[in-house]
Design a protein around this motif. Structure first.
Motif, PDB file in Angstrom:
ATOM      1  N   THR A   3       0.992  -1.346   0.005  1.00  0.00           N
ATOM      2  CA  THR A   3      -0.034   0.024   0.002  1.00  0.00           C
ATOM      3  C   THR A   3       0.825   1.358  -0.113  1.00  0.00           C
ATOM      4  O   THR A   3       1.809   1.461   0.825  1.00  0.00           O
ATOM      5  N   GLU A  41      -9.918   5.270   0.920  1.00  0.00           N
ATOM      6  CA  GLU A  41      -9.853   3.923   0.530  1.00  0.00           C
ATOM      7  C   GLU A  41      -8.617   3.265   0.972  1.00  0.00           C
ATOM      8  O   GLU A  41      -8.908   2.008   1.205  1.00  0.00           O
ATOM      9  N   ASP A  42      -7.553   3.655   0.526  1.00  0.00           N
ATOM     10  CA  ASP A  42      -6.446   2.904   0.674  1.00  0.00           C
ATOM     11  C   ASP A  42      -6.225   2.619   2.353  1.00  0.00           C
ATOM     12  O   ASP A  42      -5.938   1.593   2.751  1.00  0.00           O
ATOM     13  N   ASP A  70      -8.773   0.263   3.332  1.00  0.00           N
ATOM     14  CA  ASP A  70      -8.387  -1.209   2.827  1.00  0.00           C
ATOM     15  C   ASP A  70      -7.320  -1.997   3.679  1.00  0.00           C
ATOM     16  O   ASP A  70      -7.233  -3.075   3.976  1.00  0.00           O
ATOM     17  N   LEU A  71      -6.387  -0.944   3.911  1.00  0.00           N
ATOM     18  CA  LEU A  71      -5.224  -1.544   4.640  1.00  0.00           C
ATOM     19  C   LEU A  71      -5.583  -2.011   6.300  1.00  0.00           C
ATOM     20  O   LEU A  71      -5.202  -3.057   6.529  1.00  0.00           O
ATOM     21  N   LYS A 130      -8.797  -5.072   5.065  1.00  0.00           N
ATOM     22  CA  LYS A 130      -8.121  -6.179   4.441  1.00  0.00           C
ATOM     23  C   LYS A 130      -7.002  -6.443   4.767  1.00  0.00           C
ATOM     24  O   LYS A 130      -6.804  -7.850   4.717  1.00  0.00           O
ATOM     25  N   LYS A 178      -6.710  -6.783   8.890  1.00  0.00           N
ATOM     26  CA  LYS A 178      -8.158  -7.331   9.559  1.00  0.00           C
ATOM     27  C   LYS A 178      -8.537  -6.786  10.727  1.00  0.00           C
ATOM     28  O   LYS A 178      -9.037  -7.571  11.634  1.00  0.00           O
TER      29      LYS A 178
END
Length: 177
Positions: free
Chosen positions: A24, A115-116, A119-120, A123, A126
């Motif tokens: 990322t 978004e990044d 997501d980091l 996704k 966790k």
């Protein structure tokens, strides 16, 4: 190298390899572009905070300050705080926050696109992150710290509010070093 002498006597700890940290691109408080892959070769301890937080984030920041004091200056470790409020927490805002809170030059503050960052956290690490739950903080985020090994793999999660968990994090990080 003082650090090498200290860690040479520690028994090996078997920590599970949980997940790889996804590649990322983020922006540091000094404006530099960084990727999670750029931390390869160093152990890293991550947390997810935001600068306007009035509840758990100040406690997490104090816990990170305490962590930095547990490792010799020559230890190949990084402390990484990623904001969950990137719209407000620009590199300039993070730089001001770092001026007040950073007590170790190995500690970096990162931002990116919403978004990044989400997501980091969700996704990749966790961990919960995203829009608020009514009546709570303005941004949902975890109070856990995450230990990442030199190869970029997540090796453990530690509740930043629990003293025993933080002591285990120190021991586990030193074992990985």
């Amino acid at each position: 190298m003082v650090f090498a002498a200290i860690t040479a006597c520690k028994p090996a700890v078997e920590l599970p390899i949980l997940y790889p940290v996804p590649p990322t691109r983020l922006i540091a408080d000094d404006g530099r572009q960084l990727s999670t892959e750029s931390l390869a070769g160093q152990v890293a301890i991550y947390d997810f905070i935001f600068t306007r937080c009035g509840a758990t984030c100040p406690m997490m920041t104090r816990a990170m300050q305490e962590l930095t004091r547990k490792f010799p200056d020559d230890a190949p470790i990084r402390f990484v705080s990623v904001t969950v409020d990137p719209e407000h927490d620009t590199p300039e805002v993070l730089a001001r926050y770092a001026e007040t809170h950073r007590n170790d030059q190995r500690w970096m503050f990162l931002t990116g696109t919403r978004e990044d960052v989400i997501d980091l956290s969700v996704k990749g690490f966790k961990l919960a992150a995203g829009d608020p739950v009514e009546g709570l903080e303005p941004f949902l985020h975890s109070t856990r710290f995450v230990l990442v090994d030199k190869e970029g793999n997540i090796r453990g999660y530690y509740d930043s509010i629990e003293k025993e968990a933080m002591a285990k994090l120190v021991d586990d990080a030193k074992a990985l070093l």
